[in-house]
Motif scaffolding. Structure first.
Motif, short mmCIF file in Angstrom:
data_model
loop_
_atom_site.label_atom_id
_atom_site.label_comp_id
_atom_site.label_asym_id
_atom_site.label_seq_id
_atom_site.Cartn_x
_atom_site.Cartn_y
_atom_site.Cartn_z
N ILE A 149 -1.70 -2.26 -6.88
CA ILE A 149 -1.64 -0.82 -6.61
C ILE A 149 -0.23 -0.29 -6.83
O ILE A 149 0.75 -0.87 -6.36
CB ILE A 149 -2.07 -0.51 -5.16
CG1 ILE A 149 -3.56 -0.76 -4.97
CG2 ILE A 149 -1.71 0.91 -4.76
CD1 ILE A 149 -4.47 0.28 -5.58
N VAL B 97 1.87 3.73 -7.04
CA VAL B 97 1.71 5.14 -6.65
C VAL B 97 2.45 5.99 -7.65
O VAL B 97 3.64 5.76 -7.92
CB VAL B 97 2.23 5.39 -5.21
CG1 VAL B 97 2.13 6.86 -4.86
CG2 VAL B 97 1.45 4.55 -4.21
N LYS C 255 -2.82 6.89 -5.93
CA LYS C 255 -2.93 5.45 -6.12
C LYS C 255 -3.38 5.17 -7.55
O LYS C 255 -4.28 5.82 -8.06
CB LYS C 255 -3.91 4.85 -5.13
CG LYS C 255 -3.44 5.01 -3.70
CD LYS C 255 -4.49 4.58 -2.73
CE LYS C 255 -4.01 4.89 -1.32
NZ LYS C 255 -5.02 4.65 -0.32
#
Length: 132
Positions: free
Chosen positions: A112, A114, A119
């Protein structure tokens, strides 16, 4: 300790609550609940709980798929919804991937990140789920 009759009453009340919930919930709420159940059954992490840097496996449905032509690097982006949150899947240097289309169920794995408060999984490993 609950007696058999108390357990039966609790089961009946639970069933009634579930019945009335299905009557009063919107289609999108019911769909989100179903997606969350499916993801939980296969052991996927809820997108809502994913944090930057975690390696995750997400199961959900693609909402949108967009080809973004850029001058230096084209990208294919898809929004994956698992019933709890959205995660953007980004394939760098791709214009099209067979089977990556809106409405398709998919399991995606990766780390993941950002970007702009959203996300993102870059170049995720993915498996297309069989259509129902």
């Amino acid at each position: 300790m609950a007696t058999d009759s108390e357990s039966a009453v609790e089961d009946h009340q639970r069933g009634l609550r579930k019945f009335f919930r299905r009557l009063t919930a919107s289609d999108s709420e019911l769909d989100a609940e179903e997606l969350q159940r499916d993801a939980q059954q296969c052991g996927s992490m809820p997108a809502l709980k994913c944090q930057r840097g975690q390696v995750v496996s997400l199961k959900g449905r693609l909402r949108t798929v967009v080809y973004t032509p850029r001058t230096n690097l084209p990208t294919l982006e898809a929004e994956l919804f698992d019933g709890s949150d959205l995660v953007t899947l980004v394939w760098l240097g791709r214009r099209h991937i067979a089977g990556i289309e809106p409405g398709r169920a998919i399991t995606a794995k990766g780390r993941i990140a950002v970007r702009d408060g959203r996300k993102v999984l870059y170049n995720p490993y993915y498996e297309l789920d069989t259509p129902r």
